[in-house]
Design a protein around this motif. Sequence first.
Motif, PDB file in Angstrom:
ATOM      1  N   HIS A 176       0.834  -1.203   0.000  1.00 32.47           N
ATOM      2  CA  HIS A 176       0.000   0.000   0.000  1.00 32.47           C
ATOM      3  C   HIS A 176       0.865   1.247   0.000  1.00 32.47           C
ATOM      4  CE1 HIS A 176      -2.501   3.066   2.329  1.00 32.47           C
ATOM      5  NE2 HIS A 176      -3.020   3.022   1.121  1.00 32.47           N
ATOM      6  N   THR A 179       2.538   1.703  -3.301  1.00 35.62           N
ATOM      7  CA  THR A 179       1.601   2.191  -4.317  1.00 35.62           C
ATOM      8  C   THR A 179       1.404   3.694  -4.181  1.00 35.62           C
ATOM      9  OG1 THR A 179       0.467   0.050  -4.186  1.00 35.62           O
ATOM     10  CG2 THR A 179      -0.658   1.816  -5.357  1.00 35.62           C
ATOM     11  N   GLU A 180       1.216   4.161  -2.957  1.00 36.97           N
ATOM     12  CA  GLU A 180       1.081   5.604  -2.731  1.00 36.97           C
ATOM     13  C   GLU A 180       2.359   6.332  -3.142  1.00 36.97           C
ATOM     14  OE1 GLU A 180       0.513   8.816   0.897  1.00 36.97           O
ATOM     15  OE2 GLU A 180      -0.447   6.853   1.065  1.00 36.97           O
ATOM     16  N   ALA A 183       2.474   6.625  -6.930  1.00 32.90           N
ATOM     17  CA  ALA A 183       1.506   7.621  -7.411  1.00 32.90           C
ATOM     18  C   ALA A 183       1.993   9.043  -7.140  1.00 32.90           C
ATOM     19  CB  ALA A 183       0.158   7.384  -6.748  1.00 32.90           C
ATOM     20  N   THR A 205       2.530   2.375 -10.550  1.00 33.99           N
ATOM     21  CA  THR A 205       1.352   2.527  -9.686  1.00 33.99           C
ATOM     22  C   THR A 205       0.299   1.486 -10.046  1.00 33.99           C
ATOM     23  OG1 THR A 205       1.745   4.911  -9.534  1.00 33.99           O
ATOM     24  CG2 THR A 205      -0.433   4.116  -8.896  1.00 33.99           C
ATOM     25  N   SER A 209      -0.945  -1.425  -7.610  1.00 35.53           N
ATOM     26  CA  SER A 209      -2.345  -1.412  -7.187  1.00 35.53           C
ATOM     27  C   SER A 209      -2.965  -2.799  -7.352  1.00 35.53           C
ATOM     28  CB  SER A 209      -3.135  -0.377  -7.990  1.00 35.53           C
ATOM     29  OG  SER A 209      -3.295  -0.767  -9.344  1.00 35.53           O
ATOM     30  N   ARG A 227      -9.544   0.219  -2.072  1.00 36.56           N
ATOM     31  CA  ARG A 227      -8.564   1.309  -2.135  1.00 36.56           C
ATOM     32  C   ARG A 227      -7.524   1.025  -3.211  1.00 36.56           C
ATOM     33  NH1 ARG A 227      -7.251   2.163   4.204  1.00 36.56           N
ATOM     34  NH2 ARG A 227      -5.787   3.741   3.415  1.00 36.56           N
ATOM     35  N   TYR A 231      -6.506   3.328  -6.710  1.00 36.96           N
ATOM     36  CA  TYR A 231      -5.179   3.601  -7.281  1.00 36.96           C
ATOM     37  C   TYR A 231      -5.113   3.128  -8.732  1.00 36.96           C
ATOM     38  CZ  TYR A 231      -2.924   5.021  -2.914  1.00 36.96           C
ATOM     39  OH  TYR A 231      -2.557   5.702  -1.789  1.00 36.96           O
ATOM     40  N   GLU A 232      -5.703   1.968  -8.995  1.00 41.58           N
ATOM     41  CA  GLU A 232      -5.743   1.452 -10.363  1.00 41.58           C
ATOM     42  C   GLU A 232      -6.468   2.439 -11.282  1.00 41.58           C
ATOM     43  OE1 GLU A 232      -7.645  -2.286 -12.905  1.00 41.58           O
ATOM     44  OE2 GLU A 232      -7.890  -2.197 -10.717  1.00 41.58           O
ATOM     45  N   GLU A 264      -6.733   8.067  -1.101  1.00 39.44           N
ATOM     46  CA  GLU A 264      -7.665   7.453  -2.050  1.00 39.44           C
ATOM     47  C   GLU A 264      -8.916   8.308  -2.264  1.00 39.44           C
ATOM     48  OE1 GLU A 264      -5.525   3.975  -0.020  1.00 39.44           O
ATOM     49  OE2 GLU A 264      -6.074   6.051   0.396  1.00 39.44           O
ATOM     50  N   LEU A 267      -7.927  10.776  -4.827  1.00 39.92           N
ATOM     51  CA  LEU A 267      -7.815  10.149  -6.138  1.00 39.92           C
ATOM     52  C   LEU A 267      -9.197   9.937  -6.763  1.00 39.92           C
ATOM     53  CD1 LEU A 267      -5.047   7.441  -5.535  1.00 39.92           C
ATOM     54  CD2 LEU A 267      -4.805   9.847  -6.141  1.00 39.92           C
TER      55      LEU A 267
END
Length: 539
Positions: A176, A179-180, A183, A205, A209, A227, A231-232, A264, A267
């Motif tokens: 997680h 991933t953040e 991004a 990313t 995700s 969540r 991201y996806e 998220e 996003l």
Amino acid sequence: MTTAGTLVPVREFGPFDELSDQAHQHYIDGFAERAVAACRTYQPLARAAGDMSTLRFLLYTESISLMELGRHGDAVDAARTILSLSGPDDHVWRAKALAMVAEASTREGQQSRALGALAEADWAVSAVPSGSYGHISASMAVALALRSVTLFEHADERLCELLHVEDDWIRLLVVHELTELAATWAVSLALLGRTEDARVEFLTTLERSLHMQRLGWRTDSPAMVARGEIYEAFALLNLGEPELALGRALAAKDRFQHRRELLETQLYRLVTAHAATTDGDFARARELLRAAVADATANGREAWVGMGLEALAEVDVAEHGHTPATAIWRDMARSALARLWSEREGRFTALQDRDHIRRLTAETDRMGRVVLQDPLTGLGNRRLLVATLEASPRPMSVVFIDVDNFKSVNDQYSHAVGDEVLRRIAQVLRAQCRAEDVIVRYGGDEFIVLTAHDDRRARSVAERVHRAIRNHPWDELERGLTVTVSIGVGVPDASTENPLVAADIALITAKRAGRDQVAGLESDDDPADDAASVALRRD
């Protein structure tokens, strides 16, 4: 412990560890306010039971939750408390607390303080056995602090080192954060006009995700799956698939809580605002984007503030075509981030320099510890005091601390309790002083802090130490025990060439005035200055 009549084995981390797990789960689920409330409810119980491990975990969860809520000063206070409860050899908790100080300081714009804390945190991690739970936890905290100062490459490397862990839940947390990180890195590059580099990070990313979603299903964490889908969706939007992105976002929107502190949530707004702009619903797009900018600003996420402003500029272009206002929006979006990015190399060099100095200092400490260290408290002794004063190129300010009625503590509670009081005061001093301050046990129940020639800083140190010792939970050591100190502050000025003498005189004044107070300089407290004077003591 029992839960609904079922025995739950006590874990190695402390008898009340289940409580800290509950509070931390609130944070993981995106309920930062609920996490703070739980932490503050459970802390007195852990403290009363002497479960310091759980207490520190609760304080840490409180600190990271306060960070998510944008309450950065309060987050630093919670981290300071962890430092006051942690000895010089408690490397895991020192690393985690210092990492929190670094991240919160970055979001407050205190870059120098952040780098000092980060260097100390990184050093502390190096002393933790690799592969242990403590090393994983502390390494993640340091990685997030590295991310906060835009040292993305180094943060990514640290987090990727943790992917080998076997626990799927811990791996989910690591992925997680990765991933953040990807991004945020992608957005930063996009705002700086580095389109191809940004595309690589948007692809990263997307990949991460999907990994996050797989681990979410494996650990039965549907909210984390959702969540991951957000991201996806955001990655797909920036890779040229807006319709697919909107579909993924809408499918996930009802399966996680849209808390303002969650990235998220921002996003989701960015994806749906783009769709609203495409549909010509410019008012709705602006509403979503202004909320995203407001929340990103509150949380100190500068790259995401820039992304929101850039998207607002795109709404203006879609509705009115290119106008002078569009350029203003875009300049606002990119200027602050460009400055931060340009300083990246300097921040990395500063960390390297601090690490080099720290290694030299550690070697010197190892060789001279017997000569310069007080054996009871681990602080410096009079020899260190004299050596520091002689070596300093300019006069230093002095904070002279004396424990009030210390003889009665020994007489009423025993000398063993008295010794523990002195050790705890030493811990408080470490927590409340800066990295560059020199702390010594002058003798008996007397302590001295040497700090830079700055009357406001000296007074700030004295006031913080005074409050921290007064508020320390002495009752947990012995029922009915209270400890206060009298403090004198001396600074070099025209009236005296010896600030040590001035501090001694001020200390006498404080005691004659009734003890439990600070004397020597008029109080000129500035809350911002106090927050900027967070403690970082080199041990």
